[in-house]
Design a protein around this motif. Structure first.
Motif, PDB file in Angstrom:
ATOM      1  N   UNK A   1      33.189  28.483  27.683  1.00 20.12           N
ATOM      2  CA  UNK A   1      32.077  27.553  27.868  1.00 20.12           C
ATOM      3  C   UNK A   1      31.682  27.005  26.504  1.00 20.12           C
ATOM      4  N   UNK A   2      31.597  25.694  26.396  1.00 21.01           N
ATOM      5  CA  UNK A   2      31.161  25.092  25.148  1.00 21.01           C
ATOM      6  C   UNK A   2      29.638  25.156  25.070  1.00 21.01           C
ATOM      7  N   UNK A   3      29.154  25.778  24.011  1.00 17.55           N
ATOM      8  CA  UNK A   3      27.715  25.920  23.826  1.00 17.55           C
ATOM      9  C   UNK A   3      27.338  25.385  22.445  1.00 17.55           C
ATOM     10  N   UNK A   4      26.063  25.570  22.088  1.00 17.92           N
ATOM     11  CA  UNK A   4      25.591  25.082  20.796  1.00 17.92           C
ATOM     12  C   UNK A   4      26.117  25.889  19.631  1.00 17.92           C
TER      13      UNK A   4
ATOM     14  N   UNK B   1      32.172  32.988  24.675  1.00 22.49           N
ATOM     15  CA  UNK B   1      31.303  32.763  25.829  1.00 22.49           C
ATOM     16  C   UNK B   1      32.130  32.246  27.003  1.00 22.49           C
ATOM     17  N   UNK B   2      31.976  32.889  28.174  1.00 24.37           N
ATOM     18  CA  UNK B   2      32.894  32.601  29.273  1.00 24.37           C
ATOM     19  C   UNK B   2      32.215  32.295  30.604  1.00 24.37           C
ATOM     20  N   UNK B   3      32.947  31.518  31.383  1.00 22.83           N
ATOM     21  CA  UNK B   3      32.668  31.338  32.812  1.00 22.83           C
ATOM     22  C   UNK B   3      33.738  32.155  33.520  1.00 22.83           C
ATOM     23  N   UNK B   4      33.303  33.088  34.361  1.00 21.22           N
ATOM     24  CA  UNK B   4      34.254  34.011  34.993  1.00 21.22           C
ATOM     25  C   UNK B   4      34.280  33.783  36.498  1.00 21.22           C
ATOM     26  N   UNK B   5      35.471  33.700  37.026  1.00 21.51           N
ATOM     27  CA  UNK B   5      35.643  33.564  38.473  1.00 21.51           C
ATOM     28  C   UNK B   5      36.342  34.811  39.020  1.00 21.51           C
ATOM     29  N   UNK B   6      35.737  35.423  40.033  1.00 22.04           N
ATOM     30  CA  UNK B   6      36.348  36.556  40.731  1.00 22.04           C
ATOM     31  C   UNK B   6      36.780  36.067  42.110  1.00 22.04           C
ATOM     32  N   UNK B   7      38.063  35.993  42.318  1.00 24.90           N
ATOM     33  CA  UNK B   7      38.617  35.496  43.580  1.00 24.90           C
ATOM     34  C   UNK B   7      39.436  36.615  44.217  1.00 24.90           C
ATOM     35  N   UNK B   8      38.770  37.391  45.072  1.00 22.83           N
ATOM     36  CA  UNK B   8      39.389  38.564  45.685  1.00 22.83           C
ATOM     37  C   UNK B   8      39.927  39.531  44.623  1.00 22.83           C
ATOM     38  N   UNK B   9      39.188  39.634  43.535  1.00 18.71           N
ATOM     39  CA  UNK B   9      39.552  40.600  42.497  1.00 18.71           C
ATOM     40  C   UNK B   9      39.308  42.006  43.041  1.00 18.71           C
ATOM     41  N   UNK B  10      40.109  42.954  42.602  1.00 16.17           N
ATOM     42  CA  UNK B  10      39.998  44.316  43.142  1.00 16.17           C
ATOM     43  C   UNK B  10      39.687  45.329  42.047  1.00 16.17           C
ATOM     44  N   UNK B  11      38.907  46.325  42.424  1.00 14.24           N
ATOM     45  CA  UNK B  11      38.580  47.429  41.512  1.00 14.24           C
ATOM     46  C   UNK B  11      38.484  48.703  42.336  1.00 14.24           C
ATOM     47  N   UNK B  12      39.006  49.816  41.848  1.00  6.61           N
ATOM     48  CA  UNK B  12      38.911  51.082  42.581  1.00  6.61           C
ATOM     49  C   UNK B  12      37.449  51.445  42.834  1.00  6.61           C
ATOM     50  N   UNK B  13      37.165  52.066  43.954  1.00  8.19           N
ATOM     51  CA  UNK B  13      35.804  52.497  44.252  1.00  8.19           C
ATOM     52  C   UNK B  13      35.328  53.476  43.181  1.00  8.19           C
ATOM     53  N   UNK B  14      36.283  54.165  42.563  1.00 12.97           N
ATOM     54  CA  UNK B  14      35.934  55.085  41.487  1.00 12.97           C
ATOM     55  C   UNK B  14      35.371  54.386  40.254  1.00 12.97           C
ATOM     56  N   UNK B  15      35.466  53.046  40.207  1.00 10.90           N
ATOM     57  CA  UNK B  15      34.918  52.265  39.095  1.00 10.90           C
ATOM     58  C   UNK B  15      33.453  51.912  39.312  1.00 10.90           C
ATOM     59  N   UNK B  16      32.868  52.413  40.389  1.00  9.03           N
ATOM     60  CA  UNK B  16      31.446  52.165  40.638  1.00  9.03           C
ATOM     61  C   UNK B  16      30.618  52.887  39.573  1.00  9.03           C
ATOM     62  N   UNK B  17      29.668  52.201  39.015  1.00  5.78           N
ATOM     63  CA  UNK B  17      28.809  52.775  37.979  1.00  5.78           C
ATOM     64  C   UNK B  17      27.468  53.129  38.606  1.00  5.78           C
ATOM     65  N   UNK B  18      27.181  54.424  38.696  1.00  2.00           N
ATOM     66  CA  UNK B  18      25.978  54.861  39.386  1.00  2.00           C
ATOM     67  C   UNK B  18      26.199  54.885  40.874  1.00  2.00           C
ATOM     68  N   UNK B  19      25.112  54.918  41.609  1.00  3.17           N
ATOM     69  CA  UNK B  19      25.196  54.970  43.074  1.00  3.17           C
ATOM     70  C   UNK B  19      25.413  53.585  43.663  1.00  3.17           C
TER      71      UNK B  19
END
Length: 556
Positions: free
Chosen positions: A309-312, A319-337
């Motif tokens: 992303x172009x900023x000042x 600085x980024x624009x992030x797109x998650x398109x059916x991205x996958x992560x193990x349930x074990x990657x859950x942080x906290x409850x």
């Protein structure tokens, strides 16, 4: 040995195409450079410049390669400060570093630590910062590795178990003795690089993206991710803000649903303005789930796309624009409850507004020094004070910080130095007052952090930190505006000494940045007014916390 000339010899080279000048006993051949001079050929052709001693007219020659010799019998009076040294300009450093002043907070170890950190910043971080801020490329792996060797990455997260067994700054400070003031020093010294975008690109995403993993990740996840991040082999960022919601965390729209076998999260949505996102390997992502709001560690892979992303400020921040398109992560990657993501994020905000949160030896969560990112913003903002009260001095190819006070003493208008004008002195007074008040408030909160449990911090410091963050960034904007007025056209020029004023970097008040950083502030200070929570939101948070503590029997 440099070739020696007499003034008579230099004076003969006073025409376009054959133009020499003397600056601080050094002789420069500007014959070819004259046509490229930002001020134009006419400036250099002036009879008081061409072939003359132009020391008073020039702030500092920017190109050492143009030097062809020195003046016989004269020595340079302006010496480059040694790496790690302190500025002698009044108010260019926090009072605890000034001879004759005392502090109840800082120990001899803190002072030694500061010297070594500043040496490292001056020798390695500053030079690269100037290049990367300009070309927009990310921090080099070479610098990341140098920082790793001293365990900079781990120390930037503040005190905690993650330091156990590490050698910090070649053994200068023991892991169990590292406290929030060490972290404060680290953040403020790094801010002295005077490059706002690069400052964030120097793995600031890790400072706010890794604490949730440290504090809420499974032992298996921490064992795999934390070492490689702290060793600079992999990079991580915090991905919370969206185009639809920023300070309103519960308004986020990125979703995560479980796969049919229940072993993976499937994430869809977008994130925006994510610091370091363009080059990160891990993303600490806030998502809407069936149970509410959940934080998940997502690894770069199929379904994860990042765009700059172009900023000042500089693209070196990643600085980024992030797109998650059916991205996958193990349930074990859950942080906290699951559904407990708000607690994960809120536990991080004091540090983001102040400093990252990490578990202490007792197992309770403690916000890291400077009180977090906001405190990092504060420490940096405070750190740029040397920037506001200072301007860049070019010597031997390296920029060094000089306070604005020097400029006002050097620059003449209406036949007198700028500092002879009451209106200029009034601006300097306001700048100094803002810097000193921010720094002292910051140090007081850092001291409270060192002596409060996490529960006490949450109840007593969240409001103070919010107020300090809003106050500091507001002060920074005012100081930046004052610096531009003091520097005039130089304050809006992207080259020469004015580039620091124009850039208006990372935070307005730290130990060596007041005037220098001030300039940078003018263009990029708005970032600090938004990161970690918009000023108005934080002020309201502080007031609401105060109102909750109002005694029921309070009456006039």
């Amino acid at each position: 040995m440099s070739k020696q000339f007499t003034f008579d010899e230099v004076s003969k080279h006073n025409k376009p195409g054959d133009l020499w000048v003397v600056i601080d006993a050094k002789v420069f051949d500007l014959s070819k450079f004259a046509q490229m001079h930002p001020g134009g050929l006419a400036v250099l052709s002036d009879e008081e410049i061409a072939g003359q001693d132009a020391t008073e007219a020039f702030y500092r020659p920017q190109y050492k390669r143009l030097q062809i010799g020195v003046i016989q019998g004269q020595e340079s009076v302006i010496k480059a400060p040694a790496p790690g040294s302190l500025s002698k300009v009044p108010y260019a450093e926090p009072s605890w570093l000034v001879d004759g002043f005392h502090s109840p907070y800082f120990t001899e170890n803190h002072r030694k630590f500061r010297v070594e950190v500043r040496k490292f910043v001056d020798e390695f971080i500053y030079p690269e910062a100037q290049i990367k801020e300009e070309d927009g490329t990310r921090v080099s792996q070479e610098l990341v590795d140098r920082m790793t060797a001293l365990n900079f990455h781990a120390m930037r997260l503040g005190p905690g178990k993650h330091l156990k067994g590490l050698t910090l700054m070649n053994g200068l400070v023991k892991p169990e003795e590292f406290d929030y003031f060490h972290e404060l020093i680290l953040s403020q010294e790094i801010a002295r690089c005077g490059a706002r975008g690069f400052g964030d690109g120097l793995l600031s995403g890790k400072v706010i993206g890794l604490p949730p993993v440290l504090n809420f990740g499974s032992e298996e996840l921490k064992a795999r991710v934390v070492p490689e991040v702290l060793q600079g082999k992999k990079f991580i960022c915090l991905a919370i803000s969206e185009a639809h919601a920023g300070s309103d965390v519960m308004g986020l729209q990125t979703t995560a649903v479980k796969s049919e076998d229940g072993k993976e999260w499937i994430i869809n949505g977008t994130k925006k303005w994510i610091t370091n996102g363009t080059f990160c390997d891990y993303f600490t992502v806030g998502c809407k789930t069936e149970d509410g709001f959940t934080v998940i560690l997502v690894e770069r892979g199929p379904g994860v796309e990042t765009k700059p992303i172009k900023t000042s400020y500089s693209a070196s921040a990643g600085t980024a624009y992030i797109t998650f398109d059916n991205a996958r992560a193990p349930v074990g990657n859950t942080l906290g409850e699951e559904g407990g993501g708000i607690f994960v994020i809120l536990s991080n905000f004091n540090h983001e507004i102040c400093s990252p949160t990490v578990p202490n030896e007792a197992g309770t969560y403690t916000n890291s020094a400077q009180v977090g990112y906001v405190l990092q913003l504060r420490a940096q903002s405070a750190s740029y004070r040397g920037g506001m009260l200072e301007v860049c001095e070019f010597l031997d190819g390296t920029a060094h910080v000089l306070t604005s006070k020097r400029w006002t003493a050097q620059r003449k208008a209406f036949g007198k130095p700028l500092n002879s004008l009451a209106v200029i002195r009034a601006k300097l007074a306001a700048m100094i007052s803002r810097a000193e008040s921010s720094q002292n408030w910051l140090e007081n909160i850092t001291y409270q952090m060192c002596n409060m449990s996490y529960k006490q911090q949450a109840g007593k410091l969240a409001g103070q930190i919010a107020f300090l963050k809003a106050y500091s960034t507001s002060c920074a904007q005012e100081t930046a505006a004052d610096a531009v007025q003091i520097f005039g056209g130089r304050g809006i020029t992207q080259t020469g000494m004015g580039r620091f004023i124009e850039h208006a970097s990372t935070s307005f008040h730290s130990p060596s940045s007041l005037l220098t950083w001030n300039s940078q502030y003018h263009r990029t200070i708005a970032f600090d007014a938004l990161l970690g929570g918009a000023e108005d939101v934080l002020r309201d948070l502080g007031v609401r916390q105060a109102l909750r503590g109002m005694p029921k029997d309070a009456r006039l």
